[in-house]
Scaffold this active site. Structure first.
Site, PDB file in Angstrom:
ATOM      1  N   ILE A  14       0.814  -1.217   0.000  1.00  0.00           N
ATOM      2  CA  ILE A  14       0.000   0.000   0.000  1.00  0.00           C
ATOM      3  C   ILE A  14       0.848   1.268   0.000  1.00  0.00           C
ATOM      4  O   ILE A  14       0.401   2.327  -0.439  1.00  0.00           O
ATOM      5  CB  ILE A  14      -0.986   0.009   1.189  1.00  0.00           C
ATOM      6  CG1 ILE A  14      -2.065   1.084   1.004  1.00  0.00           C
ATOM      7  CG2 ILE A  14      -0.242   0.172   2.523  1.00  0.00           C
ATOM      8  CD1 ILE A  14      -3.206   1.005   1.996  1.00  0.00           C
TER       9      ILE A  14
ATOM     10  N   GLN B 206       3.651   2.961  -5.266  1.00  0.00           N
ATOM     11  CA  GLN B 206       2.929   3.774  -6.243  1.00  0.00           C
ATOM     12  C   GLN B 206       1.503   3.269  -6.451  1.00  0.00           C
ATOM     13  O   GLN B 206       0.527   3.990  -6.255  1.00  0.00           O
ATOM     14  CB  GLN B 206       3.678   3.753  -7.584  1.00  0.00           C
ATOM     15  CG  GLN B 206       2.888   4.347  -8.737  1.00  0.00           C
ATOM     16  CD  GLN B 206       3.532   4.115 -10.087  1.00  0.00           C
ATOM     17  OE1 GLN B 206       4.062   5.043 -10.681  1.00  0.00           O
ATOM     18  NE2 GLN B 206       3.483   2.891 -10.597  1.00  0.00           N
TER      19      GLN B 206
ATOM     20  N   GLN C  96       9.309  -7.112  -4.117  1.00  0.00           N
ATOM     21  CA  GLN C  96      10.563  -6.462  -4.516  1.00  0.00           C
ATOM     22  C   GLN C  96      10.396  -6.274  -6.022  1.00  0.00           C
ATOM     23  O   GLN C  96      10.548  -7.209  -6.781  1.00  0.00           O
ATOM     24  CB  GLN C  96      11.771  -7.345  -4.199  1.00  0.00           C
ATOM     25  CG  GLN C  96      13.138  -6.666  -4.387  1.00  0.00           C
ATOM     26  CD  GLN C  96      13.399  -6.153  -5.798  1.00  0.00           C
ATOM     27  OE1 GLN C  96      13.253  -4.954  -6.078  1.00  0.00           O
ATOM     28  NE2 GLN C  96      13.787  -7.036  -6.707  1.00  0.00           N
TER      29      GLN C  96
ATOM     30  N   SER D  14       2.707  -9.337 -14.240  1.00  0.00           N
ATOM     31  CA  SER D  14       3.539  -8.319 -14.884  1.00  0.00           C
ATOM     32  C   SER D  14       3.829  -8.655 -16.336  1.00  0.00           C
ATOM     33  O   SER D  14       4.017  -9.827 -16.695  1.00  0.00           O
ATOM     34  CB  SER D  14       4.867  -8.189 -14.126  1.00  0.00           C
ATOM     35  OG  SER D  14       5.793  -7.403 -14.853  1.00  0.00           O
TER      36      SER D  14
ATOM     37  N   GLU E 224       6.532  -8.208 -17.624  1.00  0.00           N
ATOM     38  CA  GLU E 224       7.890  -8.761 -17.659  1.00  0.00           C
ATOM     39  C   GLU E 224       7.869 -10.282 -17.819  1.00  0.00           C
ATOM     40  O   GLU E 224       8.870 -10.878 -18.230  1.00  0.00           O
ATOM     41  CB  GLU E 224       8.650  -8.377 -16.389  1.00  0.00           C
ATOM     42  CG  GLU E 224       9.049  -6.909 -16.302  1.00  0.00           C
ATOM     43  CD  GLU E 224      10.197  -6.533 -17.240  1.00  0.00           C
ATOM     44  OE1 GLU E 224      11.008  -7.419 -17.578  1.00  0.00           O
ATOM     45  OE2 GLU E 224      10.265  -5.359 -17.636  1.00  0.00           O
TER      46      GLU E 224
ATOM     47  N   TYR F 194      12.950 -11.454 -11.219  1.00  0.00           N
ATOM     48  CA  TYR F 194      11.667 -10.824 -10.924  1.00  0.00           C
ATOM     49  C   TYR F 194      10.560 -11.422 -11.785  1.00  0.00           C
ATOM     50  O   TYR F 194       9.485 -11.793 -11.283  1.00  0.00           O
ATOM     51  CB  TYR F 194      11.763  -9.315 -11.166  1.00  0.00           C
ATOM     52  CG  TYR F 194      10.433  -8.590 -11.131  1.00  0.00           C
ATOM     53  CD1 TYR F 194       9.805  -8.307  -9.924  1.00  0.00           C
ATOM     54  CD2 TYR F 194       9.802  -8.181 -12.307  1.00  0.00           C
ATOM     55  CE1 TYR F 194       8.586  -7.640  -9.882  1.00  0.00           C
ATOM     56  CE2 TYR F 194       8.584  -7.517 -12.285  1.00  0.00           C
ATOM     57  CZ  TYR F 194       7.988  -7.253 -11.075  1.00  0.00           C
ATOM     58  OH  TYR F 194       6.777  -6.600 -11.039  1.00  0.00           O
TER      59      TYR F 194
END
Length: 352
Positions: free
Chosen positions: A12, A15, A91, A137, A139, A161
Site C-alpha cells: 500500500i 505507487q 521487490q 507483470s 515482464e 523478478y
C-alpha cells in the site's frame, strides 16, 4: 467492524497501492494496508490520506506485516475479514532482482502462495468469500514470442523478478481452478506516475529533467535507450484492478495502452516538456544494462476493453508532462533550499 466493504492491500505504500487506496476510499471502502516494520515510517505516498483518514465515511488502517511471514498474514486476514485482497507487495525492481534473486522470489512468488493459503483458510473457517487480485507483470513475456502480447501469449521470463511473478501468476490460476476461489490476475504493462520510485527509468529521467531545468545537475546516465515499453498512467490502471474483482467470474486480463515507445523517445518527450534538448543531457552508461534484456513489450488490451469496458485515459505524452511538471516543482523547492545554504542529498538514480 464497519458495514462498508473492506479491502486489504499489500504494497500500500508503493505507487500502485497509494493510488488504489485513494480510489477505494472514494468508493466508500474501509481500506486496510500491510506495511513492513522499519525504523522510518515509509508512508510518504499515503500521508495526504492518512492525516485525514475519513474520506466519505471510510477509513484507512495500516497493519505491520510481511509477505515472507505466513503466520502474520493469516492473523491479519482473520482480523480484517476482507471482502477483497489486492496483492501488490513485492521487490519490484527488475534490475535489483538480479542482485537479490532469493529475496525477490520470497516476496513475489512465495508471498502470493502464503497470501492465497491465508485467504483459503479464512474462507473455509468463516464461509465468507474473499475476492483476490494478483499483480502479474508484462515482464513475464520477456523474450517475446509474439507482438502484441495478450492473455494467451506464451511467457518467456528474462529476470528473477519475472520468473517470480510467473510463479505467483500460475499459483493464482491454480487456486482459482482447484478451490473455486475468486482469484484474478492483472497482467499490467509498465505504468508510471509522479509517485514512481526514483530508480525506475521514467522517474529517473523526469527527476533529472527537473534538476537540470533548475541548474542542479547537467547530465543523466541511462542504460539501454532502445528498449521499448508500453507505458501508461498508474492512476488509470488501479481502476482496472477493482473492475476485475467486481466481475461475477474471475479471469486474467492484460492492462496496457496498446502503444509502445523506446526509452530514448520517452526521454526526448520529457526533455521537450521542459523546453530542453535531451541529446545535450543524456549519456549512455553500460552499468545500467541488464544481464538479460527485454527489448520490446506491447500489450493488447482488447479483452479488458470488450469484457470490462476499460480504456486508459492518459496518453504517454500527458504522462510525461505530468511527471516533468511535478519534478520541476520538486527541483524548484530543492534549489530554494540550496540557495539558502542547506545541504542537499545527492540524486543519482542508480538503478534502471
Amino acid at each position: 467492524m464497519s458495514d462498508n466493504k473492506r479491502a486489504l492491500i499489500t504494497g500500500i505504500t508503493g505507487q500502485d497501492g497509494s493510488y488504489l487506496a485513494e480510489f477505494l476510499l472514494a468508493k466508500g471502502y474501509e481500506v486496510h494496508g500491510i506495511i513492513r516494520r522499519a525504523s522510518s515510517f515509509n508512508t510518504e505516498r499515503l500521508d495526504h490520506i492518512y492525516q485525514d483518514p475519513h474520506i466519505d465515511g471510510a477509513q484507512l488502517k495500516l497493519h505491520y506485516g510481511d509477505l515472507c511471514d505466513a503466520n502474520n498474514l493469516t492473523k491479519i486476514i482473520d482480523q480484517v475479514k476482507p471482502h477483497e485482497v489486492y496483492n501488490l507487495g513485492a521487490q519490484s525492481h527488475v534490475r535489483v532482482s538480479f542482485d537479490m534473486p532469493i529475496y525477490t522470489a520470497e516476496t513475489v512468488a512465495m508471498g502470493a502462495y502464503k497470501m492465497l493459503e491465508a485467504i483459503r483458510d479464512f474462507q473455509d473457517k468463516s464461509g465468507q468469500q474473499v475476492r483476490y487480485y494478483q499483480a502479474s507483470s508484462s515482464e513475464m513475456y520477456g523474450k517475446v514470442v509474439e507482438t502484441p502480447q495478450k492473455e494467451t501469449t506464451p511467457f518467456y521470463p528474462r529476470s528473477p523478478y519475472a520468473v517470480a511473478k510467473l510463479a505467483g501468476h500460475w499459483i493464482t490460476v491454480n487456486y482459482r481452478e482447484s478451490y473455486n476461489m475468486h482469484a484474478s490476475c492483472g497482467i499490467l504493462f509498465n505504468h508510471e506516475s509522479p509517485r514512481r520510485g526514483e530508480t525506475f527509468v521514467t522517474r529517473k529521467i523526469t527527476r533529472a529533467v527537473g534538476r537540470i531545468k533548475m541548474g542542479l545537475q547537467n547530465k543523466v546516465y541511462l542504460g539501454n535507450l532502445d528498449s521499448k515499453r508500453d507505458w501508461g498512467f498508474a492512476g488509470d490502471y488501479v481502476k482496472m484492478m477493482w473492475m476485475m474483482l467486481q466481475m461475477e467470474e474471475p479471469d486474467d486480463y492484460v492492462v496496457a495502452t496498446g502503444r509502445t515507445i523506446s526509452v530514448r523517445e520517452f526521454a526526448d518527450m520529457a526533455f521537450q516538456a521542459a523546453g530542453l534538448n535531451f541529446e545535450d543531457h543524456v549519456e549512455f552508461d553500460p552499468r545500467y544494462l541488464r544481464p538479460a534484456e527485454v527489448d520490446l513489450l506491447l500489450g493488447d488490451p482488447t479483452k479488458a476493453k470488450e469484457k470490462l469496458g476499460w480504456e486508459p485515459e492518459t496518453s504517454v505524452e500527458e504522462l510525461a508532462k505530468m511527471m516533468v511538471d511535478h519534478d520541476i516543482e520538486l527541483a524548484s523547492r530543492e534549489k530554494t533550499l540550496k540557495d539558502a545554504g542547506h545541504e542537499l542529498p545527492e540524486f543519482s538514480g542508480h538503478d534502471q
